[in-house]
Motif scaffolding. Structure first.
Motif, PDB file in Angstrom:
ATOM      1  N   SER A 230       0.649  -1.755   0.285  1.00 46.19           N
ATOM      2  CA  SER A 230       0.138   0.288  -0.368  1.00 46.19           C
ATOM      3  C   SER A 230       0.884   1.246   0.047  1.00 46.19           C
ATOM      4  O   SER A 230       0.345   2.680  -0.232  1.00 46.19           O
ATOM      5  CB  SER A 230      -0.950  -0.226   0.975  1.00 46.19           C
ATOM      6  OG  SER A 230       0.016   0.166   2.604  1.00 46.19           O
ATOM      7  N   GLY A 231       2.673   1.313  -0.004  1.00 47.81           N
ATOM      8  CA  GLY A 231       3.267   2.446   0.542  1.00 47.81           C
ATOM      9  C   GLY A 231       2.641   2.714   2.097  1.00 47.81           C
ATOM     10  O   GLY A 231       3.526   3.730   2.682  1.00 47.81           O
ATOM     11  N   ALA A 232       1.580   3.686   2.077  1.00 50.75           N
ATOM     12  CA  ALA A 232       1.450   4.691   3.155  1.00 50.75           C
ATOM     13  C   ALA A 232       1.385   3.375   4.464  1.00 50.75           C
ATOM     14  O   ALA A 232       0.737   2.549   4.383  1.00 50.75           O
ATOM     15  CB  ALA A 232       0.554   5.139   3.140  1.00 50.75           C
TER      16      ALA A 232
ATOM     17  N   ILE B  12      -1.080   9.259   2.342  1.00 55.39           N
ATOM     18  CA  ILE B  12      -2.303   8.736   1.388  1.00 55.39           C
ATOM     19  C   ILE B  12      -3.556   8.254   1.918  1.00 55.39           C
ATOM     20  O   ILE B  12      -2.946   7.031   2.027  1.00 55.39           O
ATOM     21  CB  ILE B  12      -1.964   8.341  -0.207  1.00 55.39           C
ATOM     22  CG1 ILE B  12      -0.638   9.285  -0.319  1.00 55.39           C
ATOM     23  CG2 ILE B  12      -3.446   8.831  -1.087  1.00 55.39           C
ATOM     24  CD1 ILE B  12      -0.283   8.777  -1.629  1.00 55.39           C
ATOM     25  N   ASP B  13      -4.943   8.534   2.247  1.00 52.35           N
ATOM     26  CA  ASP B  13      -5.640   7.664   2.402  1.00 52.35           C
ATOM     27  C   ASP B  13      -7.138   7.376   1.612  1.00 52.35           C
ATOM     28  O   ASP B  13      -7.721   9.092   1.795  1.00 52.35           O
ATOM     29  CB  ASP B  13      -6.369   7.948   3.546  1.00 52.35           C
ATOM     30  CG  ASP B  13      -7.228   7.192   4.548  1.00 52.35           C
ATOM     31  OD1 ASP B  13      -8.118   6.269   3.851  1.00 52.35           O
ATOM     32  OD2 ASP B  13      -7.753   7.322   5.628  1.00 52.35           O
ATOM     33  N   ARG B  14      -7.391   6.422   0.181  1.00 45.21           N
ATOM     34  CA  ARG B  14      -8.209   6.430  -0.650  1.00 45.21           C
ATOM     35  C   ARG B  14      -8.467   8.138  -1.242  1.00 45.21           C
ATOM     36  O   ARG B  14      -9.580   8.814  -1.618  1.00 45.21           O
ATOM     37  CB  ARG B  14      -9.631   6.498  -0.006  1.00 45.21           C
ATOM     38  CG  ARG B  14     -10.115   4.833   1.186  1.00 45.21           C
ATOM     39  CD  ARG B  14     -11.046   4.840   1.867  1.00 45.21           C
ATOM     40  NE  ARG B  14     -10.458   5.545   2.923  1.00 45.21           N
ATOM     41  CZ  ARG B  14     -11.643   5.090   3.672  1.00 45.21           C
ATOM     42  NH1 ARG B  14     -12.735   4.908   4.260  1.00 45.21           N
ATOM     43  NH2 ARG B  14     -11.517   6.461   5.155  1.00 45.21           N
ATOM     44  N   GLY B  15      -7.175   8.317  -0.985  1.00 53.18           N
ATOM     45  CA  GLY B  15      -7.177   9.916  -2.866  1.00 53.18           C
ATOM     46  C   GLY B  15      -6.987  10.748  -1.765  1.00 53.18           C
ATOM     47  O   GLY B  15      -7.211  11.874  -2.746  1.00 53.18           O
TER      48      GLY B  15
ATOM     49  N   ILE C 160      -5.957  16.078  10.383  1.00 50.61           N
ATOM     50  CA  ILE C 160      -6.053  16.987   9.105  1.00 50.61           C
ATOM     51  C   ILE C 160      -5.906  16.328   7.606  1.00 50.61           C
ATOM     52  O   ILE C 160      -5.457  15.647   7.143  1.00 50.61           O
ATOM     53  CB  ILE C 160      -5.286  18.282   8.784  1.00 50.61           C
ATOM     54  CG1 ILE C 160      -5.296  19.080  10.146  1.00 50.61           C
ATOM     55  CG2 ILE C 160      -6.282  19.377   7.752  1.00 50.61           C
ATOM     56  CD1 ILE C 160      -4.168  20.350  10.109  1.00 50.61           C
ATOM     57  N   THR C 161      -8.017  16.628   6.912  1.00 47.20           N
ATOM     58  CA  THR C 161      -7.456  15.674   5.940  1.00 47.20           C
ATOM     59  C   THR C 161      -7.732  17.222   4.578  1.00 47.20           C
ATOM     60  O   THR C 161      -8.723  17.862   5.064  1.00 47.20           O
ATOM     61  CB  THR C 161      -9.022  14.512   5.968  1.00 47.20           C
ATOM     62  OG1 THR C 161      -9.235  13.940   6.912  1.00 47.20           O
ATOM     63  CG2 THR C 161      -9.231  14.523   4.360  1.00 47.20           C
ATOM     64  N   TYR C 162      -7.533  16.867   3.793  1.00 48.30           N
ATOM     65  CA  TYR C 162      -7.451  17.764   2.681  1.00 48.30           C
ATOM     66  C   TYR C 162      -7.229  16.896   1.557  1.00 48.30           C
ATOM     67  O   TYR C 162      -7.253  15.649   1.286  1.00 48.30           O
ATOM     68  CB  TYR C 162      -5.531  18.724   2.500  1.00 48.30           C
ATOM     69  CG  TYR C 162      -5.086  19.204   3.789  1.00 48.30           C
ATOM     70  CD1 TYR C 162      -5.109  20.514   3.995  1.00 48.30           C
ATOM     71  CD2 TYR C 162      -4.775  18.501   4.217  1.00 48.30           C
ATOM     72  CE1 TYR C 162      -4.744  21.155   4.650  1.00 48.30           C
ATOM     73  CE2 TYR C 162      -3.671  19.200   5.517  1.00 48.30           C
ATOM     74  CZ  TYR C 162      -4.179  20.295   5.494  1.00 48.30           C
ATOM     75  OH  TYR C 162      -3.254  21.253   6.216  1.00 48.30           O
TER      76      TYR C 162
END
Length: 203
Positions: free
Chosen positions: A26-28, A143-146, A170-172
């Motif tokens: 997954s990378g993250a 990265i979390d689901r885009g 914080i989600t961007y």
């Protein structure tokens, strides 16, 4: 006919085996900002819609040549042991481009605390910095689901690195050629965590 069926079944099994072996990670990572050992991670986490680089991006060079990165972070970006830099790298689709975006986290060697997080978008044959977060305490992006999710540890006076007083997540999301904040949550941790447990009172 039976021999043909057996051969087809064997080929299908081999195909499934090869397919399973080619699946990437997954990378993250999911553990949060704190790590026991700083290591370099470059496993792709891109969706099928973007092109993951065939070779690893030189994240150290990206950071050192980036004018948006502070001199303090550049100065601290040195190998911890041998040629291993305290840096995490992941690839994924954050900005909707044709090539994978690159998320870089710079950590400290001593305790693997994140001191800088950056997102690079592929443009014009190179990479452009489209997001920067630098904290004197701890910051880590993934990265979390885009979405771009940035975790910041919150410290008060007297807190040790291992025991922050709280945490902000914080989600961007990418919109109109830049990241905008979509969500923010804060958690305050118990003062008892990491501290001394009071002795029970005598009856």
């Amino acid at each position: 006919m039976k021999a043909v069926s057996t051969a087809v079944a064997g080929l299908a099994a081999v195909g499934l085996s090869l397919s399973a072996c080619s699946t990437g990670g997954s990378g993250a990572r999911d553990e949060g900002p704190a790590r026991s050992e700083p290591v370099m991670s470059a496993a792709p986490s891109a969706s099928p819609s973007v092109s993951v680089p065939s070779e690893k991006v030189d994240a150290v060079r990206l950071v050192k040549n980036d004018p948006k990165v502070s001199p303090a972070v550049k100065r601290d970006l040195k190998p911890c042991a041998g040629k291993t830099y305290p840096i995490d790298v992941s690839y994924g689709d954050l900005t909707g481009g044709s090539a994978a975006d690159v998320v870089v986290n710079v950590l400290t060697c001593a305790d693997a605390v994140g001191i800088g997080s950056y997102v690079y978008r592929a443009e014009g044959g190179g990479y452009k910095n489209v997001f920067t977060a630098e904290e004197p305490a701890s910051v880590y992006a993934e990265i979390d689901r885009g979405d771009l999710v940035v975790t910041k540890q919150l410290y008060e006076k007297g807190d040790s690195v291992a025991y922050p007083s709280g945490e902000e997540v914080i989600t961007y999301r990418w919109s109109a050629h830049h990241f905008t904040e979509a969500d923010r949550t804060r958690s305050d941790f118990s003062d008892a965590v990491g501290g001394e447990t009071p002795a029970p009172e005598a009856e």
